[in-house]
Design a protein around this motif. Sequence first.
Motif, PDB file in Angstrom:
ATOM      1  N   PRO A 329       0.817  -1.217   0.000  1.00  0.00           N
ATOM      2  CA  PRO A 329       0.000   0.000   0.000  1.00  0.00           C
ATOM      3  C   PRO A 329       0.855   1.274   0.000  1.00  0.00           C
ATOM      4  O   PRO A 329       0.409   2.308  -0.481  1.00  0.00           O
ATOM      5  N   VAL A 330       2.065   1.172   0.529  1.00  0.00           N
ATOM      6  CA  VAL A 330       2.946   2.342   0.559  1.00  0.00           C
ATOM      7  C   VAL A 330       3.501   2.604  -0.840  1.00  0.00           C
ATOM      8  O   VAL A 330       3.474   3.730  -1.340  1.00  0.00           O
ATOM      9  N   ARG A 333       0.981   4.264  -3.149  1.00  0.00           N
ATOM     10  CA  ARG A 333       0.758   5.707  -2.985  1.00  0.00           C
ATOM     11  C   ARG A 333       1.995   6.531  -3.271  1.00  0.00           C
ATOM     12  O   ARG A 333       1.897   7.634  -3.812  1.00  0.00           O
ATOM     13  N   TYR A 368      11.703   2.751   7.425  1.00  0.00           N
ATOM     14  CA  TYR A 368      10.444   3.237   7.995  1.00  0.00           C
ATOM     15  C   TYR A 368       9.365   3.418   6.927  1.00  0.00           C
ATOM     16  O   TYR A 368       8.256   3.842   7.244  1.00  0.00           O
ATOM     17  N   ALA A 369       9.702   3.106   5.672  1.00  0.00           N
ATOM     18  CA  ALA A 369       8.747   3.299   4.575  1.00  0.00           C
ATOM     19  C   ALA A 369       7.785   2.119   4.488  1.00  0.00           C
ATOM     20  O   ALA A 369       7.564   1.544   3.426  1.00  0.00           O
ATOM     21  N   SER A 370       7.205   1.759   5.614  1.00  0.00           N
ATOM     22  CA  SER A 370       6.307   0.605   5.662  1.00  0.00           C
ATOM     23  C   SER A 370       5.427   0.705   6.886  1.00  0.00           C
ATOM     24  O   SER A 370       5.881   1.133   7.950  1.00  0.00           O
ATOM     25  N   SER A 371       4.179   0.294   6.748  1.00  0.00           N
ATOM     26  CA  SER A 371       3.292   0.245   7.910  1.00  0.00           C
ATOM     27  C   SER A 371       3.379  -1.129   8.576  1.00  0.00           C
ATOM     28  O   SER A 371       2.632  -1.402   9.503  1.00  0.00           O
ATOM     29  N   LEU A 372       4.302  -1.967   8.106  1.00  0.00           N
ATOM     30  CA  LEU A 372       4.472  -3.330   8.632  1.00  0.00           C
ATOM     31  C   LEU A 372       3.196  -4.157   8.500  1.00  0.00           C
ATOM     32  O   LEU A 372       2.894  -4.970   9.357  1.00  0.00           O
ATOM     33  N   CYS A 373       2.463  -3.944   7.416  1.00  0.00           N
ATOM     34  CA  CYS A 373       1.190  -4.663   7.276  1.00  0.00           C
ATOM     35  C   CYS A 373       1.391  -6.131   6.935  1.00  0.00           C
ATOM     36  O   CYS A 373       0.502  -6.935   7.117  1.00  0.00           O
ATOM     37  N   ALA A 375       1.795  -7.651   4.016  1.00  0.00           N
ATOM     38  CA  ALA A 375       1.327  -8.176   2.730  1.00  0.00           C
ATOM     39  C   ALA A 375       2.501  -8.636   1.866  1.00  0.00           C
ATOM     40  O   ALA A 375       2.395  -9.596   1.102  1.00  0.00           O
ATOM     41  N   GLU A 388      10.199  -8.316   9.300  1.00  0.00           N
ATOM     42  CA  GLU A 388      11.234  -8.631  10.294  1.00  0.00           C
ATOM     43  C   GLU A 388      12.530  -7.874   9.989  1.00  0.00           C
ATOM     44  O   GLU A 388      13.160  -7.295  10.872  1.00  0.00           O
ATOM     45  N   VAL A 391      12.213  -4.030  10.717  1.00  0.00           N
ATOM     46  CA  VAL A 391      12.361  -3.683  12.139  1.00  0.00           C
ATOM     47  C   VAL A 391      13.820  -3.840  12.574  1.00  0.00           C
ATOM     48  O   VAL A 391      14.348  -3.016  13.323  1.00  0.00           O
TER      49      VAL A 391
END
Lengths: 502, 266
Positions: A329-330, A333, A368-373, A375, A388, A391
């Motif tokens: 999703p990142v 967008r 940090y370019a991720s909401s850690l969703c 998918a 993983e 983080v």
Amino acid sequence: MSGTSLGMPAFPRAAAVSTGDSRLRANLTHATHTIRDKRARAVAELDDWAQLRAAGAAVKDRTLRHLDHYLERLEESVVAAGGRVHWAADAEEANRIVTRLVRETGEREVVKVKSMATQEIGLNEALAEAGIRAYETDLAELIVQLGDDLPSHILVPAIHRNRSEIRDIFLREMGSWGRPAPEGLSDSPAELAEAARLHLREKFLTAKVGISGANFMVAESGTLVVVESEGNGRMCLTLPETLISVVGIEKTVPTWQDLEIFLQLLPRSSTAERMNPYTTTWTGTTDGDGPRTFHLVLLDNGRTDTLADTVGRQALRCIRCSACLNVCPVYERAGGHAYGSPYPGPIGAILTPQLRGIEGSLEASLPYASSLCGACYEVCPVAIDIPEVLVHLRERVVEGGPVTRRGTRTVLKPARGHAAERAAMRAAAWAFDHPGALRGGMRLASRTRRLHPRRLPGPGRAWSDSRELPAVAAESFRDWWRRTRGEQRPDGASGEGRGGVR
Amino acid sequence: MRVALFVTCINDTLYPRTGQAVVTLLERLGVEVDFPGAQSCCGQPQFNTGYRHATEPLVHRFDRAFRDYAYVVTPSGSCAAMVRDNYPRIGAKAAAEGRGRELADAAARAVPKTYELTEFLVDVLKVTDVGAYYPHTVTYHPTCHGLRMLGLGDRPRRLLEHVRGLELRELPGAEECCGFGGTFAVKNPAVSAAMGADKVRAVARTGASAVCTVDNSCLMHIGGTLARQGSRVRPVHIAEILAATEDGAEGGAVPGAVDGAEGGAR
């Protein structure tokens, strides 16, 4: 990596710009959703996908653990088959080697097979500086090159362009690179493809040098493999007299039998095809068939250092299918350019900081370019646990720690600009570990709740610019429980004294 | 059966009614609920932002607070996922750094006993009809951690389908992230807001009067975006729906009501 990507702003800034580009958003949403839906259907056809995925990950892991061994085997096999092997520690060395090899042929033009490795090292720019013109022959790469643009997707580098933009680029630019686009070119896919075909045919038939990457290298036979959908790569791999392949060392697989797994995983994951249309394999040189001279440039460029990190090394399993981009999703967008590297999306967010190091502001912002969703992990055909690794890399950004750079173990300092955050995180962690203090703070927050601002200053502004802030409750759960159920032993797990209102 | 409620810090301070709803619901199902006061935050904000070492005392705290219980139930998919997925990682890394097995052991004790609420209801209590009544149209957003890290599957939906009066509306693109992602919402505000706006647009398309999840953190983001847009769609935690009954709320919980004490609209 590519010089063209240097000086890019950090991810959030770049993404803020691209997120506001409604045409880009529309192009990306349409394209990624189409591919992801097709991929899901193609994968669902196989009832052994989970086993294939596990097998792919296992083969890659085993090969990476003994990469020195397999690379030596590969070199022996390539040489025995009549090829020459060159080792390049970094981008600069790889570019130097390739430039020299092209110069030795006396040619000033080369045709290129779509290749991420040559994007990574900025080969086209290096060749241009040496007066050598490199022609991209993959349709999407051609669009990017003609448009003086950067690729924004691993598989579909021109994904950010729509048909009418492509027609405009063809009409405007083809003439200065070779055969011009026909007058009155429409934006129908068939007409666009035909214009590209005629333009490229001239290049295929005249070029004496071809440059490629490879999807896989089979150590036991010294065979290189390119899988593609258009057939343009095959033209470049078979017609020129000299072939130079630049390949990351992690693309090695031990045997043909291992290859079988990846030739199932890759096409379904990337293009949603059951079998990819063109699979070209070449092993050294053969009299009377294909290039007379074959060079393999083995590229390290941060891979050995990445291999030294036991968590981060799984990124080297990547087979560049781009499934993670299409579900992210990142990425959808922000677009590919925001990642400041030929490797965008989730895999780029873990690969780029590892290959380049995290000292730069872009590289430090990518984890940090991720909401850690999650998918990306779910679709990855070789089960790279991207969240993983994200983080893990975030920890390296904020806390520093031991890393390997150019084969030497060093201790990295925390990145700048995180001091306030670090203090806040530690304060929060302390408060959470001291419930008495926490309760006091919570009560204070409750009592002053009517005074809380509706818009926050500082980093919190980012929240209140587009969302209402949640209100602190008049009474915390903790206080409600105590009021209605009675006191708890402060240190423990007591169910006693629950005399409160039921 | 006796269980410990792990209410989570966000519910404790911002959404206490979710915790109250869990108590109401579990007690209605004959479960004895304790609230160990030593509990605190699971450490997810710190861990996911890269401050693993700051998380370690909280792993120990979780272990101490819940040591005497066979079951820990939490109304938060992401906090349950933090315990189950990341506590073992934190323990393993501490051991690899030569600091002994204490954290790894604490993690090993925490993992098997920790359940997200809908998991506990379906897997342990083996109920899908919890006797709830909620006469509203509702759409369900499966949160990423619940969906992918915990693998909740259709458990929340099965529970919602048995709620009398409730009409469940399919959410288009349900499995896409809402864009909260903890500190992601602050570190990448533009992308987070764009994702939130798309999610809220999908919610609006369902025509439902409420959107529900297993996680108030996602709801805070979705609800905050809805409120900013002046939407009448209410964010509501699944526990509050499942706790609701025909003769009104118990324990002071009024499911889905919007007032100053509830997050989102003000």
